[in-house]
Design a protein around this motif. Sequence first.
Motif, PDB file in Angstrom:
ATOM      1  N   ASN A  32      63.921   4.977 106.628  1.00 39.76           N
ATOM      2  CA  ASN A  32      62.793   5.735 106.532  1.00 39.76           C
ATOM      3  C   ASN A  32      63.002   7.152 106.395  1.00 39.76           C
ATOM      4  OD1 ASN A  32      64.305   6.225 108.866  1.00 39.76           O
ATOM      5  ND2 ASN A  32      62.699   5.921 110.274  1.00 39.76           N
ATOM      6  N   SER A  33      64.018   7.694 105.588  1.00 36.51           N
ATOM      7  CA  SER A  33      64.349   9.094 105.462  1.00 36.51           C
ATOM      8  C   SER A  33      63.404   9.781 104.533  1.00 36.51           C
ATOM      9  CB  SER A  33      65.758   9.052 104.907  1.00 36.51           C
ATOM     10  OG  SER A  33      65.692   8.814 103.341  1.00 36.51           O
ATOM     11  N   ILE A  34      63.286  11.061 104.779  1.00 38.98           N
ATOM     12  CA  ILE A  34      62.510  11.924 103.979  1.00 38.98           C
ATOM     13  C   ILE A  34      62.676  11.468 102.494  1.00 38.98           C
ATOM     14  CG2 ILE A  34      63.859  13.722 103.648  1.00 38.98           C
ATOM     15  CD1 ILE A  34      60.444  14.009 104.805  1.00 38.98           C
ATOM     16  N   ILE A  35      61.862  11.696 101.480  1.00 39.50           N
ATOM     17  CA  ILE A  35      61.990  11.529 100.108  1.00 39.50           C
ATOM     18  C   ILE A  35      63.158  12.469  99.647  1.00 39.50           C
ATOM     19  CG2 ILE A  35      61.124  12.230  97.963  1.00 39.50           C
ATOM     20  CD1 ILE A  35      58.310  11.841  99.151  1.00 39.50           C
ATOM     21  N   LYS A  36      63.987  11.646  98.860  1.00 39.52           N
ATOM     22  CA  LYS A  36      65.205  12.133  98.405  1.00 39.52           C
ATOM     23  C   LYS A  36      65.500  11.605  96.788  1.00 39.52           C
ATOM     24  CE  LYS A  36      70.337  12.355  99.215  1.00 39.52           C
ATOM     25  NZ  LYS A  36      71.288  12.043 100.323  1.00 39.52           N
ATOM     26  N   LEU A  37      65.208  12.414  95.827  1.00 37.23           N
ATOM     27  CA  LEU A  37      65.415  12.184  94.590  1.00 37.23           C
ATOM     28  C   LEU A  37      66.505  12.624  93.918  1.00 37.23           C
ATOM     29  CD1 LEU A  37      61.523  12.255  93.679  1.00 37.23           C
ATOM     30  CD2 LEU A  37      62.991  10.133  94.206  1.00 37.23           C
ATOM     31  N   ASP A  38      67.159  12.145  92.944  1.00 26.10           N
ATOM     32  CA  ASP A  38      68.208  12.815  92.185  1.00 26.10           C
ATOM     33  C   ASP A  38      67.625  13.735  91.218  1.00 26.10           C
ATOM     34  OD1 ASP A  38      70.374  13.759  90.676  1.00 26.10           O
ATOM     35  OD2 ASP A  38      71.398  11.673  91.021  1.00 26.10           O
ATOM     36  N   GLU A  39      67.471  14.896  91.575  1.00 25.27           N
ATOM     37  CA  GLU A  39      66.604  15.802  90.665  1.00 25.27           C
ATOM     38  C   GLU A  39      67.499  16.052  89.246  1.00 25.27           C
ATOM     39  OE1 GLU A  39      64.072  19.216  91.826  1.00 25.27           O
ATOM     40  OE2 GLU A  39      64.933  18.618  93.765  1.00 25.27           O
ATOM     41  N   ARG A  40      68.714  15.938  89.446  1.00 22.00           N
ATOM     42  CA  ARG A  40      69.511  16.299  88.421  1.00 22.00           C
ATOM     43  C   ARG A  40      69.649  15.277  87.305  1.00 22.00           C
ATOM     44  NH1 ARG A  40      75.062  15.067  87.734  1.00 22.00           N
ATOM     45  NH2 ARG A  40      75.077  14.385  89.802  1.00 22.00           N
ATOM     46  N   SER A  41      69.328  14.055  87.677  1.00 21.23           N
ATOM     47  CA  SER A  41      69.508  12.793  86.528  1.00 21.23           C
ATOM     48  C   SER A  41      68.032  12.465  86.545  1.00 21.23           C
ATOM     49  CB  SER A  41      70.449  11.669  87.210  1.00 21.23           C
ATOM     50  OG  SER A  41      69.663  11.133  88.151  1.00 21.23           O
ATOM     51  N   LYS A  42      67.401  12.956  87.118  1.00 16.60           N
ATOM     52  CA  LYS A  42      65.636  12.568  87.047  1.00 16.60           C
ATOM     53  C   LYS A  42      65.574  11.142  87.171  1.00 16.60           C
ATOM     54  CE  LYS A  42      64.242  16.653  86.180  1.00 16.60           C
ATOM     55  NZ  LYS A  42      63.709  17.194  87.071  1.00 16.60           N
ATOM     56  N   ARG A  43      66.482  10.512  88.252  1.00 13.97           N
ATOM     57  CA  ARG A  43      66.223   9.051  88.518  1.00 13.97           C
ATOM     58  C   ARG A  43      66.385   9.069  90.078  1.00 13.97           C
ATOM     59  NH1 ARG A  43      71.386   6.258  85.618  1.00 13.97           N
ATOM     60  NH2 ARG A  43      72.206   7.845  87.192  1.00 13.97           N
ATOM     61  N   PRO A  44      65.644   7.809  90.360  1.00 11.61           N
ATOM     62  CA  PRO A  44      65.837   7.641  91.877  1.00 11.61           C
ATOM     63  C   PRO A  44      67.190   7.110  91.931  1.00 11.61           C
ATOM     64  CG  PRO A  44      63.934   6.485  91.123  1.00 11.61           C
ATOM     65  CD  PRO A  44      64.486   7.097  89.831  1.00 11.61           C
ATOM     66  N   HIS A  45      67.992   7.235  93.147  1.00 13.06           N
ATOM     67  CA  HIS A  45      69.182   6.709  93.184  1.00 13.06           C
ATOM     68  C   HIS A  45      69.946   5.463  92.765  1.00 13.06           C
ATOM     69  CE1 HIS A  45      69.226  10.880  95.299  1.00 13.06           C
ATOM     70  NE2 HIS A  45      70.788  10.715  95.061  1.00 13.06           N
ATOM     71  N   ASN A  46      68.942   4.410  93.284  1.00  7.75           N
ATOM     72  CA  ASN A  46      69.148   3.064  92.934  1.00  7.75           C
ATOM     73  C   ASN A  46      67.770   2.245  93.180  1.00  7.75           C
ATOM     74  OD1 ASN A  46      69.053   1.773  95.680  1.00  7.75           O
ATOM     75  ND2 ASN A  46      70.549   3.213  96.255  1.00  7.75           N
ATOM     76  N   PRO A  47      67.870   1.076  92.692  1.00 10.63           N
ATOM     77  CA  PRO A  47      66.763   0.366  92.526  1.00 10.63           C
ATOM     78  C   PRO A  47      66.307  -0.443  94.179  1.00 10.63           C
ATOM     79  CG  PRO A  47      68.429  -1.089  91.793  1.00 10.63           C
ATOM     80  CD  PRO A  47      69.014   0.247  92.001  1.00 10.63           C
ATOM     81  N   LEU A  48      66.955  -0.154  95.005  1.00 10.83           N
ATOM     82  CA  LEU A  48      66.699  -0.735  96.127  1.00 10.83           C
ATOM     83  C   LEU A  48      66.216   0.333  97.263  1.00 10.83           C
ATOM     84  CD1 LEU A  48      69.505  -3.229  96.852  1.00 10.83           C
ATOM     85  CD2 LEU A  48      67.573  -3.446  95.310  1.00 10.83           C
ATOM     86  N   VAL A  49      66.382   1.694  96.952  1.00 11.38           N
ATOM     87  CA  VAL A  49      65.259   2.645  97.729  1.00 11.38           C
ATOM     88  C   VAL A  49      63.891   2.515  97.342  1.00 11.38           C
ATOM     89  CG1 VAL A  49      67.288   3.982  98.129  1.00 11.38           C
ATOM     90  CG2 VAL A  49      65.915   4.451  96.280  1.00 11.38           C
ATOM     91  N   ASN A  50      63.058   3.009  98.075  1.00 13.80           N
ATOM     92  CA  ASN A  50      61.661   2.918  97.888  1.00 13.80           C
ATOM     93  C   ASN A  50      61.429   3.295  96.303  1.00 13.80           C
ATOM     94  OD1 ASN A  50      61.551   1.451  99.987  1.00 13.80           O
ATOM     95  ND2 ASN A  50      59.737   2.618 100.906  1.00 13.80           N
TER      96      ASN A  50
END
Lengths: 324, 324, 324, 324
Positions: free
Chosen positions: A115-133
């Motif tokens: 339930n962490s605050i939104i965290k996106l990998d802005e550098r790679s323009k991708r979410p970290h992995n397919p199991l986070v929301n």
Amino acid sequence: MSFQANVSAEAISVRQSAERLRILSVLNDLHLKYKSLQDGRVADYIPQLAKVPPDLFGICIATVDGQIFEVGDYDYLFTIQSISKPFVYGLALEDHGRDYVRTRVGVEPTGDAFNSIIKLDERSKRPHNPLVNAGAIAMTSIIKGTDPTDKLNRLLDLFQRYTGHSIFADMSVFMSERTTGHRNRAIAHLMLNFGMIDGNVDEALDLYFQQCSLMVSCRDLAVMGATLANRGVNPLTGERAIAAEYVRDILSVMFTCGLYDYAGEWAYRVGLPAKSGVGGGLLAVVPGRFGIGVFSPRLDERGNSIRAIRVCEGIVQEFGAHIF
Amino acid sequence: MSFQANVSAEAISVRQSAERLRILSVLNDLHLKYKSLQDGRVADYIPQLAKVPPDLFGICIATVDGQIFEVGDYDYLFTIQSISKPFVYGLALEDHGRDYVRTRVGVEPTGDAFNSIIKLDERSKRPHNPLVNAGAIAMTSIIKGTDPTDKLNRLLDLFQRYTGHSIFADMSVFMSERTTGHRNRAIAHLMLNFGMIDGNVDEALDLYFQQCSLMVSCRDLAVMGATLANRGVNPLTGERAIAAEYVRDILSVMFTCGLYDYAGEWAYRVGLPAKSGVGGGLLAVVPGRFGIGVFSPRLDERGNSIRAIRVCEGIVQEFGAHIF
Amino acid sequence: MSFQANVSAEAISVRQSAERLRILSVLNDLHLKYKSLQDGRVADYIPQLAKVPPDLFGICIATVDGQIFEVGDYDYLFTIQSISKPFVYGLALEDHGRDYVRTRVGVEPTGDAFNSIIKLDERSKRPHNPLVNAGAIAMTSIIKGTDPTDKLNRLLDLFQRYTGHSIFADMSVFMSERTTGHRNRAIAHLMLNFGMIDGNVDEALDLYFQQCSLMVSCRDLAVMGATLANRGVNPLTGERAIAAEYVRDILSVMFTCGLYDYAGEWAYRVGLPAKSGVGGGLLAVVPGRFGIGVFSPRLDERGNSIRAIRVCEGIVQEFGAHIF
Amino acid sequence: MSFQANVSAEAISVRQSAERLRILSVLNDLHLKYKSLQDGRVADYIPQLAKVPPDLFGICIATVDGQIFEVGDYDYLFTIQSISKPFVYGLALEDHGRDYVRTRVGVEPTGDAFNSIIKLDERSKRPHNPLVNAGAIAMTSIIKGTDPTDKLNRLLDLFQRYTGHSIFADMSVFMSERTTGHRNRAIAHLMLNFGMIDGNVDEALDLYFQQCSLMVSCRDLAVMGATLANRGVNPLTGERAIAAEYVRDILSVMFTCGLYDYAGEWAYRVGLPAKSGVGGGLLAVVPGRFGIGVFSPRLDERGNSIRAIRVCEGIVQEFGAHIF
């Protein structure tokens, strides 16, 4: 490199019966042992989830040769929630291939709470992995289909192949998540802002909420796990649920990212690819051997079913299933 | 559950020779293929490291039955650096047991870069895992011994058991790290502030810098890996290097935390417990089968040897060694 | 642009007496009002600080024309702690000029708590501002002097000019901070790692710990504040403590960064340049009018004296001193 | 405390003329000096903004006694963008009082860039301050009104009181922001998730996008600033735009939070309450004296108009307007 002597078919049969009894006995012992464990709280962020009777408790093992071992409330239907994510990831891989999918989602664990605050990998323009929301929504948003209904049907077919039977959604959970899923809506708009997803945000979110509200039993989870353990072929139906080449992708991310910020601890203590859901389900895979499904709705503060984690630890100890 | 027919000793011998040839051939091919790859930069944060000839390139595989396959600069000695961390973690487990060690260090990956700013888990008062610098210093600080010399000797003995021969330190690297290791000194003082370590900070740091400056070849790394693959027994000497019960602990953290912020990608693409060092070494373990040691000093921006990663990917593909 | 009528010297004198009485009355009222407020805790991170009688309470106002108004424990000596930082910043500006100093420290608030984990601006290679510990240590490290004793003497001279009398250190607080200041030691080593400071870390830390352990009364704080309010000239002695051109620099950073993560709230409610210390002191400046010194050792969770904040709010309300 | 001699009305008039000439001369010099400065880039996150001719450059000063000094493109209309935020904050204070508003938004600077990832103070369940997007949306969402049109009309009335004339929106900018404002939509949904705002998100966002697309000239900005400098009364019309008691609230947050992560530097170098907008405008307030409005659309990487910052520095130097 190991060599075994020839054995008669009869001897094998006897040994198998003994093994069956032992497995059942282990599951019964674990069920008995942890039934009295009442720590944790049922998820209550939507009213529908809070209504589940907290004492429910089912365990199931499904082997790659099609045997089923089950104990307790093994056929109670609950919502699959996040356990759907690795399977939809697999469908995205089939729909678009590994190269394209990797442009839309990474494979790195985040170390963050569920339930962490939104965290996106802005550098790679991708979410970290397919199991986070964020990553799961991104995957759902690229599932192929002519229209929303077609896409939903493809998801239903997917889970039908994995479980061996028709799958239905809990409409009240769906409506509830749709109305209150402000964080997921925020994630989707933020990804849109960064160009991480495209297309219709509301449609993608609807499909995502539908996927999360599908109803499964822990028996279903075990069979789904056994299908992955069996390199993509459902051991009950013999039907292929996912191309063999993508099973490794699914198991890898389940191993490193499957239990939120408990992932390292899980890899250390249990050492199996797995995925939990706030509906109370937990699915684990012993590659080449069997799938595990556990259902118990009381969650720890990390959002993982407390009894389910203990049961998996017990199974791993009894059957030496830790990957190392 | 699989059954194999009886085979004559002679047939085995023929098959083994063929397998030996195939392994050597694969290693030669990989060496040839990646020799021309000159991307990346030799670590230069201390002058001593920058002096290593950048073109050096060695590969070695050591099997659990004691066979060695090696190609290129397999006997060139370089500093072990961070590859020492999982082994010292194992010694700490032997010295104090799992329960105590777990009070001093976690097992969660951080998702951080190897040169990231200090990040400590203030809540749990433990470094995240034994493979980040903070955790490694914490482990080194609890190694038993009557005085600094005794502790150093115990570390030297440890690596002697793993490699099968005496180990020496590169004194100029040690002195250089000791003089310039401001970040590690900062980490140690901050841990002291949080009560994460106790005792003499300067002594612990000295021992840590000594451990990092030990000299190994990629052949040594392969044998160390084979020892872990062999559940703790050195396959060359037959000597036990670490109690079997702690091998799983070491492999688990290597799998989830071994390659800094490339850990998820590594688990996905290579799928083996491994550890890299800025000296250019990379060690990987195929449990029950063999250890891999690669040496090539040019690093990517994450601090991992570029050729070594490619070589491991190649070995995994050729021998189906991915854990899933 | 405002115009006032001519008035006789006699009338002025009468008015001034009335004003004096009013100020004293306000201070007495505030002292009485907040004496019963016993919230908060005396700082106890070093034993010496914990020994201060928690009920002590002194208030002092010193005007730019040299008048002193004081009530309560106005002459009790306590350690200046962080209140020394803006003054040493001013000395660094005099020693090196604005351009050089700005290469060593920024002027941006951090929004962080006083005891937050180390946070450095890696991009600019500067601590955020001279009032966080990192920035203060950086400033202390560049104070000119032929040797440690000379540097210390220059600091003692500085505070003598500001207060109008000799200043002494509390040696037991100094020794205590020196022994237990692990976090500050960590900060210094980390800055060394990033090239944010140079030279001898231990000497710089010693000087910093000495500066923090200087003993002042709240009367001293008021006079120091009045000196800043008077553009650098001590209104009691007529001696210049700091070049007029740097007073603005000091007041600006005190306004935006003076009360840790309470800075925004302080600017909003009190609206004065100020600095607090964990010794229980608080210094505030009403430019062109007067300085405020308050001492009360019970701190809130942000490390600010609870009564002192209330007293300043009261003074600002009574005298319309908010800067806006 | 200062005393001035009686002067004849005639002498005042002569002095005022001289002062008028000096102010105009300063503005002309600054306009000439910085006209050639072409650093920075026009905001282009929406196509409408990118269309503004980049060379436009206007400066205006409006005094609390109703004089206007202007040079260059002083009547060119551009969108007010973030400069609207402090004024809507003031309206929210009038609508609900300080106590309620403080439950919805804090006053702490964040130290973050204007385009930083969403950052909310989860602990206090409030956005950090009313000048970050989250806080501004929260303020807009509580503006009173019977329906969306009524709320919009109240905002238009507000800006009419501040500028002295009717205000209009740039509809194409509004539509463009509404369509592409994914980040703001994400912020709103996330605040909804945390219970930081309530009610209809889409309506609140529409009103917010409308408020940002209002068209003003730098002359308008100067008059709005002069109104704040004049404690809430428009010096041209004599109409009160905001209750005097809330002017301090507005100026305080403008001072500490007005220029994004340049806030500390601004407080240090310019030392005035101010607010910038990505439309190229900058508004500053010299309390009790005058308001400054500058327009030049080329922005630095922080989103502040480059020429406008320089102009304000120049004005402050010439007129000694730094608050300290």
